[in-house]
Design a protein around this motif. Structure first.
Motif, short mmCIF file in Angstrom:
data_model
loop_
_atom_site.label_atom_id
_atom_site.label_comp_id
_atom_site.label_asym_id
_atom_site.label_seq_id
_atom_site.Cartn_x
_atom_site.Cartn_y
_atom_site.Cartn_z
N CYS A 1 0.66 -1.38 0.35
CA CYS A 1 0.48 -0.18 -0.04
C CYS A 1 0.59 1.40 -0.23
O CYS A 1 1.48 1.27 1.00
CB CYS A 1 -0.40 0.42 1.53
N SER B 1 -10.37 1.95 -2.40
CA SER B 1 -9.99 2.87 -0.93
C SER B 1 -9.00 2.69 0.26
O SER B 1 -9.02 3.44 0.57
CB SER B 1 -11.54 2.70 -0.52
N PHE B 2 -9.50 1.27 0.51
CA PHE B 2 -8.91 0.76 1.53
C PHE B 2 -7.12 0.11 2.12
O PHE B 2 -6.01 0.35 2.59
CB PHE B 2 -9.04 -0.80 2.27
N GLN C 1 -6.15 3.91 2.09
CA GLN C 1 -6.40 4.41 2.88
C GLN C 1 -4.89 3.72 4.05
O GLN C 1 -4.73 4.98 5.17
CB GLN C 1 -7.66 4.16 4.12
N GLY D 1 -1.87 5.40 3.54
CA GLY D 1 -1.99 7.00 4.47
C GLY D 1 -1.42 7.22 5.80
O GLY D 1 -1.07 8.27 6.39
N TRP E 1 -11.49 0.32 11.00
CA TRP E 1 -10.63 0.58 9.85
C TRP E 1 -10.97 2.47 9.46
O TRP E 1 -9.81 2.92 9.30
CB TRP E 1 -11.21 0.22 9.03
N PRO E 2 -11.77 3.05 10.00
CA PRO E 2 -12.12 3.92 9.31
C PRO E 2 -11.45 4.98 10.57
O PRO E 2 -11.04 6.13 10.08
CB PRO E 2 -13.52 4.42 9.73
N GLN E 3 -11.35 4.33 11.77
CA GLN E 3 -10.70 5.65 12.84
C GLN E 3 -8.78 4.85 12.71
O GLN E 3 -8.65 4.54 13.80
CB GLN E 3 -11.31 5.69 14.27
N GLN F 1 -5.64 5.94 11.58
CA GLN F 1 -5.57 6.33 12.66
C GLN F 1 -5.93 6.56 13.97
O GLN F 1 -4.00 6.76 13.98
CB GLN F 1 -5.06 7.61 11.40
N GLN G 1 -7.94 12.22 16.49
CA GLN G 1 -9.63 12.67 14.70
C GLN G 1 -9.88 14.58 14.86
O GLN G 1 -10.36 14.84 13.69
CB GLN G 1 -10.09 11.30 15.32
N GLU H 1 -19.88 9.85 10.05
CA GLU H 1 -18.62 9.55 8.86
C GLU H 1 -19.32 8.40 9.31
O GLU H 1 -19.02 7.63 7.13
CB GLU H 1 -17.42 10.13 9.19
N GLN I 1 -21.22 6.01 5.96
CA GLN I 1 -19.85 4.48 4.94
C GLN I 1 -20.69 3.66 5.46
O GLN I 1 -20.98 2.45 3.98
CB GLN I 1 -18.67 4.00 5.79
#
Length: 517
Positions: free
Chosen positions: A19, A45-46, A49, A52, A244-246, A248, A288, A487, A491
């Motif tokens: 990635c 998309s994953f 992510q 990043g 996964w969405p959070q 980071q 976040q 958010e 999704q």
């Protein structure tokens, strides 16, 4: 991405997906769980992510985890159509029963692949690193749900290979594996720790078709021998789909990349740092937060003469510590070595504003506390605005309300814009203030709140909490939390749209049904 998608589904053999470009000598290996990707776009998309996550080389194991939508709706398309169009209950019940039976069989078939994937994972990882000439100094293993089970079983299946690889930390998120696993054997080859992120709100694991007590909902039992090797992290607001969405947030919160003295090396933290990082209702939200939100909080707290930060600070940890200090009494802060929790700050603000609830305050949901504070301050705030500013403010509230109505709104659409607080009035108020800047907003609201405090409690002790600061801070933290919730809901809505388009279901009827839930 097309080739990797087709190849994995053709051979049913796991494959490694790099990635982004390699970044240094720290490797993060991510292993997804059941039903992760419905199509190539979701996989892409994953991958983007993961790319990043800065400061490391990011690699994903793409394995045949299936998706619960595979062939699920196609056999019952007519039944679903009849149900959504007002068909009889019998047909709908039969269709739902078949769908549930299909799901259980499908999940069990995917679960049966876990041992096979786990047996080959570490040897194939070593081969991949050698073949790609990737020299790494540390390897972090990160798994979600069944991906966490794969990683745990891979360490047990290949202990020799595990010792040869430079394995650092094992991060388990919503892990679908039993708390009674042999954690001493799992942690033995790791230079770092087993970090278990769990949440009592993980209802997906609660409904898993067996009686397993999963680490995704419960802490790993830490014996004296495991104390230095296992860390349990309770993410109280997370459900199973939140990791996964959070990601980071989780990576920074657990200090996976050793970017700060964080949770992994708890013995090196001051009591103030430890208290701030373990405030699960404050610190993850600040991690976040968007740049303008951090800017507002920094400028807000820097207004107080005794503040230990200036308006340029953007680090979530420093902002959390400062807010906790301002929420507590100066002398008590010195005695205990830290400020107070965000929950206590919110409760204190509610009490000072004279807001009443039917039950005990400590039993009220935090989101409800934040919403009521927002409603109270909106009344005060509007009274202090000029006619021109009040018109702009009302327009902002109406725009926010129109944006949210019809999509997972927790409030009745008939309520006014000034009281619909699911990201509506709250976003309108703080968004309006943020655009004006803290320097111009604070005197207006701060003086109004300070005056209200004097009326309620008389002259405050000089060492008491800075209510004019903490009250606005509760607004901003509430905004961040509601934005994160919206958010996540967005999704879910995207998934609904994909299902509607894939199976040609009646779009308007489905959307009305979803919005009314």
């Amino acid at each position: 991405m097309q080739h990797q998608w087709d190849e994995m589904h053709r051979t049913r053999k796991p494959t490694f997906v790099l990635c982004g470009e390699p970044q240094g000598d720290v490797l993060n290996l991510y292993v997804h769980g059941y039903s992760a990707f419905f199509n190539r776009q979701q996989l892409g998309s994953f991958k983007a992510q993961l790319a990043g996550i800065e400061g490391s080389t990011n690699l994903m194991l793409f394995w045949p985890a299936g998706h619960f939508l595979e062939n699920l709706f196609a056999p019952f398309k007519d039944v679903l159509g009849a149900m959504l169009s007002g068909g009889n209950l019998g047909a709908a019940t039969v269709g739902v029963g078949k769908a549930i039976a299909y799901f259980l069989d499908h999940y069990k078939s995917v679960e049966a692949r876990v041992d096979e994937v786990a047996r080959s994972l570490l040897p194939e990882l070593a081969s991949y690193l050698h073949g790609e000439s990737l020299e790494v100094r540390r390897i972090n293993l990160i798994g979600h749900s069944l991906g966490a089970r794969i990683l745990v079983k891979s360490l047990l299946a290949s202990p020799e290979t595990a010792r040869e690889l430079p394995l650092d930390n094992l991060l388990l998120m919503g892990g679908a594996i039993c708390t009674s696993s042999p954690w001493d054997e799992v942690s033995a080859p790791l230079k770092g720790r087993v970090i278990n992120c769990h949440s009592s709100k993980d209802w997906a694991l609660a409904m898993k078709p067996d009686t397993e007590r999963c680490i995704g909902r419960y802490a790993i039992p830490v014996t004296p021998a495991l104390k230095a090797k296992v860390t349990n992290v309770h993410l109280a607001t997370f459900d199973h789909a939140a990791y996964w969405p959070q990601l980071q947030t989780v990576v920074q919160y657990t200090d996976l990349l050793h970017e700060r003295r964080g949770m992994i090396r708890s013995d090196q933290r001051s009591s103030e740092v430890r208290f701030a990082e373990e405030d699960a209702e404050l610190f993850p939200a600040l991690v976040q937060a968007r740049p303008e939100e951090l800017k507002f909080l920094a400028e807000l707290m820097a207004q107080k003469r005794s503040a230990s930060i200036d308006a340029t600070v953007r680090e979530p940890l420093k902002l959390a510590i400062e807010l906790q200090r301002m929420g507590g009494d100066t002398f008590m802060n010195l005695a205990r070595g830290h400020g107070v929790s965000y929950r206590q700050i919110a409760e204190d603000v509610v009490q000072r504003l004279g807001i009443k609830f039917d039950g005990l305050l400590d039993s009220v949901e935090l989101a409800d506390l934040e919403a009521q504070v927002a409603e109270k301050l909106i009344e005060q705030y509007k009274d202090k605005l000029s006619n021109a500013d009040r018109q702009v403010f009302d327009a902002q509230l109406k725009a926010a309300a129109q944006k949210e109505q019809g999509l997972f709104s927790r409030f009745d659409v008939g309520r006014s814009a000034t009281t619909a607080l699911s990201g509506t009035a709250l976003a309108g108020l703080t968004g309006f203030i943020l655009r004006r800047g803290a320097a111009t907003a604070i005197p207006v609201v701060g003086q109004a709140v300070a005056a209200a405090m004097l009326l309620v409690s008389g002259v405050r002790a000089f060492s008491g909490p800075a209510y004019s600061i903490t009250t606005l801070a509760v607004l901003v933290i509430g905004l961040i939390r509601q934005r994160m919730e919206r958010e996540a809901m967005s999704q879910e809505m995207d998934l609904v749209v994909q299902v509607v388009e894939a199976f040609d279901l009646p779009r308007e009827t489905v959307m009305r049904t979803v919005a009314s839930d």
